[in-house]
Structure formats: structure tokens, C-alpha cells
Write an enzyme that holds these catalytic residues in place. Structure first.
Site, PDB file in Angstrom:
ATOM      1  N   HIS A  27       0.853  -1.228   0.068  1.00  0.00           N
ATOM      2  CA  HIS A  27      -0.021   0.070  -0.212  1.00  0.00           C
ATOM      3  C   HIS A  27       0.687   1.369   0.133  1.00  0.00           C
ATOM      4  CE1 HIS A  27       0.844  -0.118   4.300  1.00  0.00           C
ATOM      5  NE2 HIS A  27       0.562   1.097   4.327  1.00  0.00           N
TER       6      HIS A  27
HETATM    7  C1  UD1 Z   1      -2.148   5.566   5.378  1.00  0.00           C
HETATM    8  C2  UD1 Z   1      -0.964   6.399   5.894  1.00  0.00           C
HETATM    9  C3  UD1 Z   1       0.232   5.084   6.047  1.00  0.00           C
HETATM   10  C4  UD1 Z   1      -0.365   4.004   6.584  1.00  0.00           C
HETATM   11  C5  UD1 Z   1      -1.495   3.547   5.876  1.00  0.00           C
HETATM   12  C6  UD1 Z   1      -2.126   2.207   6.702  1.00  0.00           C
HETATM   13  C7  UD1 Z   1      -0.395   8.742   5.604  1.00  0.00           C
HETATM   14  C8  UD1 Z   1       0.314   9.618   4.762  1.00  0.00           C
HETATM   15  N1  UD1 Z   1      -0.389   7.548   5.137  1.00  0.00           N
HETATM   16  O1  UD1 Z   1      -1.919   5.590   3.917  1.00  0.00           O
HETATM   17  O2  UD1 Z   1       1.308   5.696   6.702  1.00  0.00           O
HETATM   18  O3  UD1 Z   1       0.587   2.912   6.471  1.00  0.00           O
HETATM   19  O4  UD1 Z   1      -2.665   4.772   6.261  1.00  0.00           O
HETATM   20  O5  UD1 Z   1      -3.035   1.726   6.171  1.00  0.00           O
HETATM   21  O6  UD1 Z   1      -0.896   9.232   6.579  1.00  0.00           O
HETATM   22  N2  UD1 Z   1      -8.905   5.106   0.919  1.00  0.00           N
HETATM   23  C9  UD1 Z   1     -10.385   4.193   0.670  1.00  0.00           C
HETATM   24  N3  UD1 Z   1     -10.841   4.104   1.521  1.00  0.00           N
HETATM   25  C10 UD1 Z   1     -10.534   4.090   3.090  1.00  0.00           C
HETATM   26  C11 UD1 Z   1      -9.206   4.959   3.344  1.00  0.00           C
HETATM   27  C12 UD1 Z   1      -8.575   5.086   2.052  1.00  0.00           C
HETATM   28  O7  UD1 Z   1     -10.875   4.222  -0.257  1.00  0.00           O
HETATM   29  O8  UD1 Z   1     -10.967   3.791   3.944  1.00  0.00           O
HETATM   30  C13 UD1 Z   1      -8.426   5.007  -0.448  1.00  0.00           C
HETATM   31  C14 UD1 Z   1      -8.564   6.664  -1.111  1.00  0.00           C
HETATM   32  O9  UD1 Z   1      -8.673   6.493  -2.338  1.00  0.00           O
HETATM   33  C15 UD1 Z   1      -7.454   7.304  -0.570  1.00  0.00           C
HETATM   34  C16 UD1 Z   1      -6.256   6.221  -0.466  1.00  0.00           C
HETATM   35  O10 UD1 Z   1      -6.865   4.909  -0.134  1.00  0.00           O
HETATM   36  O11 UD1 Z   1      -7.148   8.334  -1.258  1.00  0.00           O
HETATM   37  C17 UD1 Z   1      -5.196   6.598   0.395  1.00  0.00           C
HETATM   38  O12 UD1 Z   1      -5.533   6.874   1.759  1.00  0.00           O
HETATM   39  P1  UD1 Z   1      -4.717   7.525   2.790  1.00  0.00           P
HETATM   40  O13 UD1 Z   1      -5.362   7.459   4.114  1.00  0.00           O
HETATM   41  O14 UD1 Z   1      -4.477   9.011   2.397  1.00  0.00           O
HETATM   42  O15 UD1 Z   1      -3.479   6.904   2.922  1.00  0.00           O
HETATM   43  P2  UD1 Z   1      -3.072   5.296   3.027  1.00  0.00           P
HETATM   44  O16 UD1 Z   1      -2.297   4.978   1.695  1.00  0.00           O
HETATM   45  O17 UD1 Z   1      -4.161   4.419   3.583  1.00  0.00           O
HETATM   46  N1  UDP Z   2      -3.925  -5.649   8.619  1.00  0.00           N
HETATM   47  C1  UDP Z   2      -5.305  -6.117   9.009  1.00  0.00           C
HETATM   48  N2  UDP Z   2      -6.093  -6.239   7.706  1.00  0.00           N
HETATM   49  C2  UDP Z   2      -5.466  -6.216   6.377  1.00  0.00           C
HETATM   50  C3  UDP Z   2      -4.077  -5.758   6.195  1.00  0.00           C
HETATM   51  C4  UDP Z   2      -3.611  -5.400   7.418  1.00  0.00           C
HETATM   52  O1  UDP Z   2      -5.753  -6.222   9.832  1.00  0.00           O
HETATM   53  O2  UDP Z   2      -6.043  -6.592   5.350  1.00  0.00           O
HETATM   54  C5  UDP Z   2      -3.126  -5.212   9.751  1.00  0.00           C
HETATM   55  C6  UDP Z   2      -1.858  -5.955   9.974  1.00  0.00           C
HETATM   56  O3  UDP Z   2      -2.177  -7.022  10.950  1.00  0.00           O
HETATM   57  C7  UDP Z   2      -1.223  -4.617  10.794  1.00  0.00           C
HETATM   58  C8  UDP Z   2      -1.780  -3.504  10.402  1.00  0.00           C
HETATM   59  O4  UDP Z   2      -3.044  -3.834   9.898  1.00  0.00           O
HETATM   60  O5  UDP Z   2      -1.416  -4.797  12.215  1.00  0.00           O
HETATM   61  C9  UDP Z   2      -0.796  -2.771   9.301  1.00  0.00           C
HETATM   62  O6  UDP Z   2      -1.551  -1.937   8.654  1.00  0.00           O
HETATM   63  P1  UDP Z   2      -0.799  -1.278   7.323  1.00  0.00           P
HETATM   64  O7  UDP Z   2      -0.155  -2.329   6.733  1.00  0.00           O
HETATM   65  O8  UDP Z   2      -2.163  -0.741   6.578  1.00  0.00           O
HETATM   66  O9  UDP Z   2       0.046  -0.023   7.919  1.00  0.00           O
HETATM   67  P2  UDP Z   2       1.456   0.294   8.338  1.00  0.00           P
HETATM   68  O10 UDP Z   2       1.742  -0.606   9.463  1.00  0.00           O
HETATM   69  O11 UDP Z   2       2.402   0.007   7.178  1.00  0.00           O
HETATM   70  O12 UDP Z   2       1.360   1.738   8.763  1.00  0.00           O
END
Ligand code: UD1
Ligand code: UDP
Length: 349
Positions: free
Chosen positions: A202
């Protein structure tokens, strides 16, 4: 003490579940959800299965550019802090929700506590690296998961308020591990324990650059083992945008994001995991699943030094080779001791 905890994304819900349970024994916690993650499977599923108290405020900020998202959070968190007047604001990790919470509080002269302080990938092109550095530099209490993290902070001149507490994710995985065994996710997906690979991707650098996503997809479709890949919504959107979804789904089981218990079960029974997630690298080590990290750097260096994690970036050949052949020599000693939530609460009491 009155504590405002700011959370907003999937891994923060998981971390908060463990810490909140301890925190609420001695303190009054007000939970503020920024709304950064909002889909049921990225959000509410964790509150339901981990018994996280309902947020006192949901700021419903949603998705947008970094500036707009962080700015809206800052504005709306400030409004909450004006009403609640807490003694402390607690933030987790390295997301835009983390930075907004820390910045809103410090500008109002409210003390900030940072859980997962001192982590660095040393890659300033990652939005998370900027969030970590800025949050650490405006925090009053810095709860470090590892000795490396405390050393990093000292190198940056941060010495006051630094505590080596251990990592709250250890508490989370201990909570989930036995409970997750009841899940029948392997049967549902037709997978056999230790005979499949797990994938999560992601990171913006991997999903938003066509060349990198191309390379990752090309590697994944060459793998010999069955592959299961719970898709983050960002990744699903970008695979479709770059026209890569159909080719990937012809070879790999692409599934919706999973709840924490199902995810823990699937990860724990996998042969190996390929990931760019921070949390999953650590969970892989804790569940003794070898980890192939689809990045050039990591903020969890200890897992690489211990031989349990290998960095392969987006290089097709290296990914395929590691997926087929990487094997840790032995199970490393305990890198992340238990008890972080209790340690943090002892410091706050
Ligand atoms: C964010 C965090 C990242 C973290 C991740 C955990 C920042 C900069 N990034 O990344 O550090 O590892 O969360 O998962 O804060 N979207 C949906 N539904 C949702 C949420 C997001 O469709 O419920 C889609 C949207 O198109 C959005 C994109 O995902 O634009 C990215 O979401 P965003 O929260 O900006 O960043 P993450 O990639 O989720
Ligand atoms: N996770 C989850 N379901 C998923 C993918 C990840 O519950 O489909 C959990 C995973 O076990 C971990 C956390 O989400 O605890 C990690 O989140 P993510 O990879 O989105 O973010 P990051 O840790 O890179 O910030």
C-alpha cells in the site's frame, strides 16, 4: 489525567485497542477519530472485533491531498482540544493523523505523547518519515519501541522525555494470536497452512508509480506458490487505474482487506509474507513467518539484522528469488519484548 488520543488509520486502531484497555484503568480517555480511514473494512471492523470504545469525536476528514487532509485535521482537532482542554494528547505512529494531532496540541501548549517514537527509514521521500521526524520533535513524552529508536532520538538531540517502553504491537498480536485461530479463513479461501504466500502492498511509492507497480505485478505472477493478497483500497484503485488488475487477479487471490483476527490467522499460517507495511514486517517476525520487504529501506532494521527480513525493493528478479528461496537461518532472539502498554501506563500514572 484527561488524555485525548488521536487515531485515524487501520494500524492505529489496532495499537489503540491494546493501549486504551490499560489507559482507561487510571485515566479518562477521550478518543478522537480523524476519519482518515472510513470504509467498513478499514475502520469499523477493528472497533467491533477488538472492542475499541466508540470514538467521542469523528472528524470525518476522509481522503485528499496531504496538505488538505492534514490541514483539515489540524483545524478540527484544535476545535476538540478547545472544548476538552486535556492534560495530554497521545498520538501513534507516523501518519497524517499523527502529525495533525501532535501539531494541534503543541501549538496550544498541551503536552504530546508519541507512541512508536524514534523510528526512521532515513528516506525523506516517504510522507511517513516527515511525519515521524516532525512529531518526535514536538513531543514531550517519546515512547520508543526499541533501543535503536532511543539512540536515533539522542543523535537528533532529543534526550528529555524519552522512554524505552517496547512495542505496543506486541500486546496487540498477543491479544489476537489465540483468538484468531477460531477463524476459518483458510478453509474459505481454499488454502493449506504453510503452502501459500501472503502479500500486502500500500506504500505510495509502490502504488502510485506505474513502473514500480508493473514490476511488483510482474514478479507476483511468476511465483510458484499460491498467493493471497488482501487489497488496500489505494492499491485496488491504482491496479485498476494502470490496467494491471485483471492480469494480477488471473494468478493471485485478490481479496478485500481483512479484519485483524482473520489477517493474523492468514499471516501466521503463511509460508512467507511479501509486504511494504511497517506493522506487518514486525508481526511476521513475532509470528515467525519469514518476511520479504518490498522496499529499499525499513524503520524496523532489527528484523533485517536478525536475518528474519530481507529488503528487495521493487526489483522483479530479487522479489521472485526471495519469494522462492529466502530462508532465515534460525529464529532470532526476542527483538521486541512484551509489556509496552503497561510500561507506558506506568510512566503516565
Ligand atoms: C495511510 C498512511 C500510511 C499507513 C496507512 C495504513 C499517511 C500519509 N499514510 O496510508 O502511513 O501505513 O494509512 O493503512 O498518513 N481509501 C479508501 N478508503 C479508506 C481509506 C482510504 O478508499 O477507508 C483510499 C482513498 O482513495 C485514498 C487512498 O486510499 O485516497 C489513500 O488513503 P490515505 O489514508 O491517504 O493513505 P494510506 O495509503 O491509507
Ligand atoms: N492488517 C489487517 N488487515 C489487512 C491488512 C493489514 O488487519 O487486510 C493489519 C496488520 O495486521 C497490521 C496493520 O493492519 O497490524 C498494518 O497496517 P498497514 O499495513 O495498513 O499499515 P502500516 O503498518 O504500514 O502503517
Amino acid at each position: 489525567m484527561k488524555i485525548v488520543s488521536v487515531i485515524g488509520v487501520r494500524p492505529q486502531f489496532i495499537k489503540c485497542a491494546s493501549l486504551s484497555r490499560e489507559l482507561r484503568i487510571h485515566h479518562r480517555e477521550i478518543l478522537v477519530h480523524t476519519g482518515q480511514h472510513y470504509d467498513y473494512l478499514m475502520n469499523k471492523v477493528f472497533f467491533d472485533e477488538l472492542d475499541i470504545p466508540s470514538p467521542d469525536y469523528n472528524l470525518e476528514v476522509g481522503s485528499s491531498s496531504h496538505g488538505l487532509q492534514t490541514g483539515e485535521m489540524l483545524k478540527r482537532i484544535e476545535e476538540v482540544l478547545l472544548i476538552e482542554k486535556p492534560d495530554l494528547v497521545l498520538v501513534y505512529g507516523d501518519t497524517n493523523s499523527t502529525l495533525a494531532g501532535a501539531l494541534a496540541a503543541t501549538k496550544m501548549h498541551i503536552k504530546v505523547a508519541h507512541v512508536e517514537a524514534g523510528l526512521r527509514s532515513h528516506d525523506r521521500t516517504m510522507p511517513e518519515e516527515i511525519n515521524r521526524i516532525l512529531t518526535d520533535h514536538c513531543s514531550d513524552l517519546l515512547f520508543c519501541p526499541t533501543q535503536t529508536a532511543t539512540t536515533t532520538l539522542a543523535d537528533e538531540g532529543i534526550n528529555r522525555g524519552v522512554y524505552l517502553t517496547g512495542d505496543v504491537m506486541v500486546d496487540a498480536i498477543l491479544f489476537a494470536k489465540n483468538r484468531s485461530e477460531n477463524s476459518n479463513i483458510l478453509e474459505i479461501l481454499g488454502l493449506t497452512s504453510k503452502e501459500y504466500l501472503m502479500v500486502t502492498i500500500h506504500r505510495a511509492s509502490n502504488t502510485d508509480t506505474k513502473a514500480n507497480l508493473d514490476s511488483l505485478v510482474n514478479a507476483l505472477i511468476q511465483l510458484k506458490q499460491p498467493v493471497v493478497f488482501p487489497l488496500h483500497p489505494r492499491t485496488e484503485k491504482q491496479l485498476k487505474h494502470f490496467g494491471l488488475f485483471d492480469i494480477l487477479s488471473s494468478r493471485v487471490k485478490l481479496i478485500k482487506p481483512l479484519g485483524y483476527l482473520e489477517f493474523t490467522k492468514l499471516l501466521g499460517h503463511s509460508q512467507k509474507v511479501l509486504t511494504d507495511s511497517g506493522g506487518v514486517q514486525k508481526e511476521a517476525y513475532l509470528l515467525q513467518v519469514p518476511c520479504v520487504t518490498l522496499r529499499d529501506n525499513t524503520e524496523w532494521q532489527e528484523t533485517v539484522q536478525a536475518g528474519w527480513n530481507v529488503l528487495v525493493g521493487t526489483n522483479e528478479e530479487m522479489i521472485v528469488n526471495a519469494a522462492h528461496n529466502f530462508q532465515p537461518v534460525s529464529i532470532p532472539k526476542t527483538l521486541f519484548p512484551e509489556g509496552a502498554c503497561r510500561n507506558i501506563c506506568d510512566i503516565l500514572n
